[in-house]
Design a protein around this motif. Sequence first.
Motif, PDB file in Angstrom:
ATOM      1  N   GLN A 151       0.962  -0.965   0.173  1.00 40.27           N
ATOM      2  CA  GLN A 151       0.077  -0.128  -0.342  1.00 40.27           C
ATOM      3  C   GLN A 151       0.621   1.090  -0.183  1.00 40.27           C
ATOM      4  O   GLN A 151       0.154   2.684  -0.008  1.00 40.27           O
ATOM      5  CB  GLN A 151      -1.297   0.076   1.140  1.00 40.27           C
ATOM      6  CG  GLN A 151      -2.003  -1.314   1.248  1.00 40.27           C
ATOM      7  CD  GLN A 151      -2.546  -1.250   2.289  1.00 40.27           C
ATOM      8  OE1 GLN A 151      -3.176  -0.151   2.996  1.00 40.27           O
ATOM      9  NE2 GLN A 151      -2.980  -2.432   2.801  1.00 40.27           N
ATOM     10  N   VAL A 152       2.125   1.426   0.786  1.00 37.27           N
ATOM     11  CA  VAL A 152       2.885   2.439   0.523  1.00 37.27           C
ATOM     12  C   VAL A 152       4.056   1.489  -0.620  1.00 37.27           C
ATOM     13  O   VAL A 152       4.929   0.653  -0.238  1.00 37.27           O
ATOM     14  CB  VAL A 152       3.686   1.961   1.625  1.00 37.27           C
ATOM     15  CG1 VAL A 152       4.410   3.552   2.322  1.00 37.27           C
ATOM     16  CG2 VAL A 152       2.543   2.828   2.751  1.00 37.27           C
ATOM     17  N   LYS A 176       0.597   3.692 -12.845  1.00 34.69           N
ATOM     18  CA  LYS A 176      -0.967   2.412 -12.403  1.00 34.69           C
ATOM     19  C   LYS A 176      -0.856   1.605 -11.650  1.00 34.69           C
ATOM     20  O   LYS A 176      -2.393   2.231 -10.666  1.00 34.69           O
ATOM     21  CB  LYS A 176      -0.073   1.216 -13.435  1.00 34.69           C
ATOM     22  CG  LYS A 176      -0.733   0.295 -14.443  1.00 34.69           C
ATOM     23  CD  LYS A 176      -0.296  -0.401 -15.101  1.00 34.69           C
ATOM     24  CE  LYS A 176      -0.283  -1.771 -14.573  1.00 34.69           C
ATOM     25  NZ  LYS A 176       0.302  -2.443 -15.753  1.00 34.69           N
ATOM     26  N   LEU A 177       0.052   1.780 -10.503  1.00 30.80           N
ATOM     27  CA  LEU A 177      -0.314   1.491  -9.116  1.00 30.80           C
ATOM     28  C   LEU A 177      -0.893   2.233  -8.669  1.00 30.80           C
ATOM     29  O   LEU A 177      -1.572   1.953  -7.399  1.00 30.80           O
ATOM     30  CB  LEU A 177       1.307   1.463  -8.012  1.00 30.80           C
ATOM     31  CG  LEU A 177       1.812   0.145  -8.325  1.00 30.80           C
ATOM     32  CD1 LEU A 177       3.391   0.217  -8.194  1.00 30.80           C
ATOM     33  CD2 LEU A 177       1.811  -1.609  -8.520  1.00 30.80           C
ATOM     34  N   SER A 178      -0.433   3.446  -8.526  1.00 30.69           N
ATOM     35  CA  SER A 178      -1.490   4.540  -7.978  1.00 30.69           C
ATOM     36  C   SER A 178      -2.597   4.607  -8.160  1.00 30.69           C
ATOM     37  O   SER A 178      -3.893   5.079  -7.282  1.00 30.69           O
ATOM     38  CB  SER A 178      -0.191   6.121  -8.141  1.00 30.69           C
ATOM     39  OG  SER A 178      -2.027   6.822  -8.739  1.00 30.69           O
ATOM     40  N   LYS A 179      -3.008   4.443  -9.251  1.00 30.52           N
ATOM     41  CA  LYS A 179      -4.727   3.957  -9.724  1.00 30.52           C
ATOM     42  C   LYS A 179      -4.967   2.994  -8.141  1.00 30.52           C
ATOM     43  O   LYS A 179      -6.595   3.451  -8.419  1.00 30.52           O
ATOM     44  CB  LYS A 179      -4.574   3.769 -11.019  1.00 30.52           C
ATOM     45  CG  LYS A 179      -4.681   5.265 -11.500  1.00 30.52           C
ATOM     46  CD  LYS A 179      -5.210   5.012 -13.471  1.00 30.52           C
ATOM     47  CE  LYS A 179      -4.835   6.041 -14.071  1.00 30.52           C
ATOM     48  NZ  LYS A 179      -3.747   5.977 -15.118  1.00 30.52           N
ATOM     49  N   LYS A 180      -4.078   2.110  -8.234  1.00 33.49           N
ATOM     50  CA  LYS A 180      -4.900   0.901  -7.552  1.00 33.49           C
ATOM     51  C   LYS A 180      -4.219   1.438  -5.851  1.00 33.49           C
ATOM     52  O   LYS A 180      -4.942   0.691  -5.337  1.00 33.49           O
ATOM     53  CB  LYS A 180      -3.602   0.049  -7.019  1.00 33.49           C
ATOM     54  CG  LYS A 180      -4.171  -0.994  -8.439  1.00 33.49           C
ATOM     55  CD  LYS A 180      -2.745  -1.673  -8.771  1.00 33.49           C
ATOM     56  CE  LYS A 180      -3.245  -2.814 -10.038  1.00 33.49           C
ATOM     57  NZ  LYS A 180      -2.267  -3.998  -9.757  1.00 33.49           N
ATOM     58  N   GLY A 181      -4.553   2.675  -5.688  1.00 34.57           N
ATOM     59  CA  GLY A 181      -4.974   3.734  -4.613  1.00 34.57           C
ATOM     60  C   GLY A 181      -3.241   3.249  -3.994  1.00 34.57           C
ATOM     61  O   GLY A 181      -3.439   3.407  -2.475  1.00 34.57           O
TER      62      GLY A 181
END
Lengths: 232, 479
Positions: A151-152, A176-181
Motif C-alpha cells: 500500500q506504500v 498504474k499503482l497509484s490508480k490502485k491506491g
Amino acid sequence: MLEAKQLSKTYQGKEALKPTSFTVNKGDIFCLLGANGAGKTTTINLFLNFIQPSGGQALIGGKDVVKEPIETKKLLTYIPENLMLYPNLTGLENLEYFSGLASKKYPKEEFLKFLTEAGLQAEAHDKRISTYSKGMRQKVGIALALAKDAQVLLLDEPTSGLDPKASNEFSELLTKLSKKGVATLMATHDLFRAKETGTHIGMMREGSLVEQLTTDQINHTDLEKLYLKHMN
Amino acid sequence: MLNHAIKYEWLNLLRDRWVMILLILFLGITVFAVRNGKEKVEDRMATITKEKEKMVKLDRKMAADIDSLNKNLKPAPEAWKDPRALDNIGWNAPRVVAMDAQPLAVISTGQSDLFTHYAKPKIYGEAYTLGFSELSNPVQLLFGSFDLAFVCIYLLPLLVLGFSYNVLSSEKESGVLRLTLAQPISLYQWLFGKLLLRFFILTSIVVASILFSLTIFDIDWLGNRGAATKLILLVTVYIFFWFLISFLINLLGNSSGSNAVTLIAVWVVFVLLIPSIISQTANSFYPVPSRTIMIHEYREAKALAEKKADEILKTYYREHPEYAPKDTTQQNQYSWWLGNFAASDVINQSVQPVLDDYNEALNKQQSWVNRLRFLSPAILLQDGLNDLAGTSPAHYTDFRDQVIAFADTWRHYFIPRMFNNEKMQAEDFGSLPTHSYSSAQVPSHYPADLMGLLFFLTLTVAGSVWVYRRNSFENVLSV
C-alpha cells in the motif's frame, strides 16, 4: 497512508532532517526534490526504520514505524536507486524469495503474472539476475510491490541511470499503482518525471521541507524556476 | 519464514561454484587423512602380529625340543641353549605385551608416533622401565601428522570461517541487505537462520565425509556406534562453536575484509597461539630431567649392585626364607640369576628417586596441560579425539604401567621356580602368564572435553547477546 510528524534526524550534532511534517494519501505520488544531502534519503530511511528518528514520528497506515517495524514493513515496498538482488537466483526466484519473507505465497503462475505486469519480458523470468540490466531489476522491485500487495511505495531515486524509455516505463508503472491506491513517496532529481508522474511535490534544502505543492498547480518551466530559486 | 529463507539460501549456495569446490575438496582431504591414519594403524598392528607370531612359533619349537630332549631323541645342548632351563624361557622367550589399536585409532595419531606399541619384558633388566621412547621421523614431528584430527582441528574452522565470514557483510556490500531489511523480518533471526543452515550443510557434509572415509577404509564404525557418535558429537560442537564466533563477528556489522581478518586472528589465537604457549610454559615451569642422566644413574646403581651380588643374595635369603635352598648339597643351576634377582631389588630402591623425579616432572607437565586445555577449544578437541582414538598420553602411561605390571608377573612366575631349581616342561607353555590389552582403566577425558567445548559455546552465545544488545540497527546497516 504515510505521515511524517515533526520528524527529525540529527547525526553527531548535524541536523540531517529538521522537524518535518507531510502526508501522503492513498493514490498520491509525493516527489521529494532537492540537492544531494538535502535529507531526501534520510526521510526514506526513517520510514524504513533503517535509522532511528531524533524527534517526531514516521507513521505508515497510522502505525509508528519504530514501535511496529514488522507491521509497517508488511505494508511497504522499497526500491532504492540501485535495486540489488541475489545474482545467482533468477528473477522469478528472487521475487518468490522476497515475497516469502513478507509471508506472501502464490502459485508460480501468479508470480509470473506479476513479473509480466511489472513489464519484465517473459524470456527474462527464468534468467539469473546477474544477466539483468538495472531497469530489469527495478521491474522485479515493482513486481514485488504487486506481489506484496503493497500500500506504500518508498522509492529512492529509482529512475536515475535508467535510459529514457526505461524511465518512462517505470513512470507508467507508478501511475498504474497509484490508480490502485498505492501511496508513493519518491526521492528524485528528475523534475520532468516529478511533474509528469507525481501528484505532489516537496522541495528539500539542508534538511528542511521548504516547499509543498500539487503538480497541477504548476507547469514545467515554473517548477524548474521554483526549484532553482530554492536551491540558490 | 525460516523454512522459506533456508530454501532459497540453499538454492543460492548450490549455485555458488566456490562453495561446491570447497566441499568436494574437504571430502578429498578427509579421505586422504583417514587413509594416512589407517596406514599407521595397519603398520602398528602388523608389527604386533608379527611379534606375536614369532613368539608362538618359538614356543612351539621349544616345546617340541623339550619333548625330544626328554625322550632322549636329541643330544642335550649347552646349558645356555637348553629349552628346559627356565632362564632361557624367561630371557629368550618373553611374552609380547602389546597395546592393540582401538577401533577408532585412525582418527588421531596422538602420541602414537612417539611411543612403542609393544614390549617384551624379560625376567631381568631395565628395558621395560626405561625403553619407551621410539625414534620417530623428525620430518613428521616437524609437520605433525596429516590425520583426521588435524583436518578437524586446523582446517575445519577455516572452512567454517570461509563459509560464514561474510554472510552479513557481503549482503550489505552488494546492497541486497537493504531490500531484505525492508521486509517484515527480524535481522537477527534471519541472520541466525542463514548461519544455522550453513552450519547444517557443513556439518552434514563433514559427518558424511568422515563416515564415508571410515567406511571405505573398512573401519567398523557401525560396530562401534558409541565411539562414532561421540566423535561426531565432538566435531559438531566444535563446528558450531566456530559458526557462533562468526555470527558474533558478523553482528558487529563490519566489512567482509575486516571480518575475515578478525576471524583469522581468533583462529590463530585458539588454534596456534594458546596451544603453543601452554606447551612452552609446560616445558619452562616443569622441565623434565634428562633421560640420558636417568639411564646413566640406573646403570651405575646396577653395576654397583652386581659387584656386591653375593652379599646381597645372603641378605635376600634372610628376608625371603622361602627361597632359601632346601638341599644345600646340590648346586642351583640358576645361581648366577638368583644373585641378579636379589640385586634388582637393591637397584630399584636406589634408582627409585631418579625415576620418581623424572616421572613427577612428566606428570606435572601433563597435569599442567590437562588443566590449561580448557583455554582453547582446539586443545579440547585434540584431547577428546585422542581419547576416542586411544592415543592420548593417559593411554600410553597406562600401557607403560601394564607393561611394568606384566614384567613383574613374568618375573614372579619364574623366580620361585628358579629358586627351587625347577625345569621347564613342554606343557608349561600353556600356563605361562599372558597379557591382554585393555584400555578400560584409562580415565576418560571425553566428558570433560565435551563440557569444555559446550562452555565455549555458552560463552560465545553470551557474547552474541551482549553485542546484540549493545549494537544498534544503524551500525549493522551503516546507512
